[in-house]
Design an enzyme around this catalytic site. Structure first.
Site, PDB file in Angstrom:
ATOM      1  N   VAL A  61     -37.281  17.519  70.675  1.00  0.00           N
ATOM      2  CA  VAL A  61     -36.110  18.127  70.666  1.00  0.00           C
ATOM      3  C   VAL A  61     -36.194  17.011  68.901  1.00  0.00           C
ATOM      4  CG1 VAL A  61     -34.082  16.103  70.995  1.00  0.00           C
ATOM      5  CG2 VAL A  61     -35.160  18.484  72.999  1.00  0.00           C
ATOM      6  N   GLU A  62     -36.362  16.072  69.138  1.00  0.00           N
ATOM      7  CA  GLU A  62     -36.436  15.071  68.099  1.00  0.00           C
ATOM      8  C   GLU A  62     -36.909  15.753  66.690  1.00  0.00           C
ATOM      9  OE1 GLU A  62     -36.152  10.345  66.382  1.00  0.00           O
ATOM     10  OE2 GLU A  62     -36.798  10.744  68.505  1.00  0.00           O
ATOM     11  N   THR A  63     -38.667  16.283  66.965  1.00  0.00           N
ATOM     12  CA  THR A  63     -38.502  16.851  66.122  1.00  0.00           C
ATOM     13  C   THR A  63     -37.833  17.813  65.257  1.00  0.00           C
ATOM     14  OG1 THR A  63     -41.078  16.492  66.393  1.00  0.00           O
ATOM     15  CG2 THR A  63     -40.950  18.387  65.475  1.00  0.00           C
ATOM     16  N   SER A  66     -34.324  16.037  63.667  1.00  0.00           N
ATOM     17  CA  SER A  66     -34.334  15.785  62.234  1.00  0.00           C
ATOM     18  C   SER A  66     -34.738  17.358  61.302  1.00  0.00           C
ATOM     19  CB  SER A  66     -35.865  15.217  63.241  1.00  0.00           C
ATOM     20  OG  SER A  66     -35.397  14.156  64.282  1.00  0.00           O
TER      21      SER A  66
END
Length: 144
Positions: A61-63, A66
């Site tokens: 999710v964060e990858t 971002s």
């Protein structure tokens, strides 16, 4: 003679992300301001009960989120994660999971991106949301 400690070498955010994405096996398949798509194998990213680790889903999710934020803000502003939330709907035990990140809000100071992760059968395994703050200066190492 100077007693000042030399500044540690800086690693670019891109290099740091590539190292983590390599370890997790994340592959980016599509990259645009409207959507970023990536996959991650379950194998190698399981928790002790054989299920995809929730933290691994958080990394995906964060990858992906971002990347969406960066496509909207760089080079003028630098997105940094402010809040990460993941809801795990069902487990994945094998194959690949696919995440699709789409912006919910992109403003001057913040952005919020939703990521839907599905298994190979198209079933939703996780819904994540990342809110980023857009800094005016490139973040660096913390002061000593």
């Amino acid at each position: 003679m100077s007693t000042r400690t030399p500044e540690p070498p800086r690693m670019s955010p891109q290099v740091a992300a590539e190292q983590l994405t390599d370890r997790m096996g994340i592959q980016i398949l599509e990259l645009s301001r409207e959507r970023v798509v990536g996959t991650m194998p379950v194998e190698g990213n399981r928790q002790p009960f054989g299920l995809l680790h929730g933290g691994a889903s958080g990394v995906l999710v964060e990858t992906l989120a971002s990347a969406v934020a960066a496509l909207h803000t760089l080079p003028d502003r630098f997105p940094v994660g402010l809040e990460l939330a993941c809801t795990h709907h069902r487990s994945a035990t094998e194959g690949l999971v696919t995440g699709v990140a789409t912006p919910l809000h992109v403003g001057r100071r913040t952005s919020t991106i939703e990521v839907v992760i599905t298994d190979e059968r198209g079933r939703r395994t996780c819904t994540g949301r990342l809110t980023c703050m857009h800094l005016e200066e490139r973040p660096g190492p913390p002061p000593a």
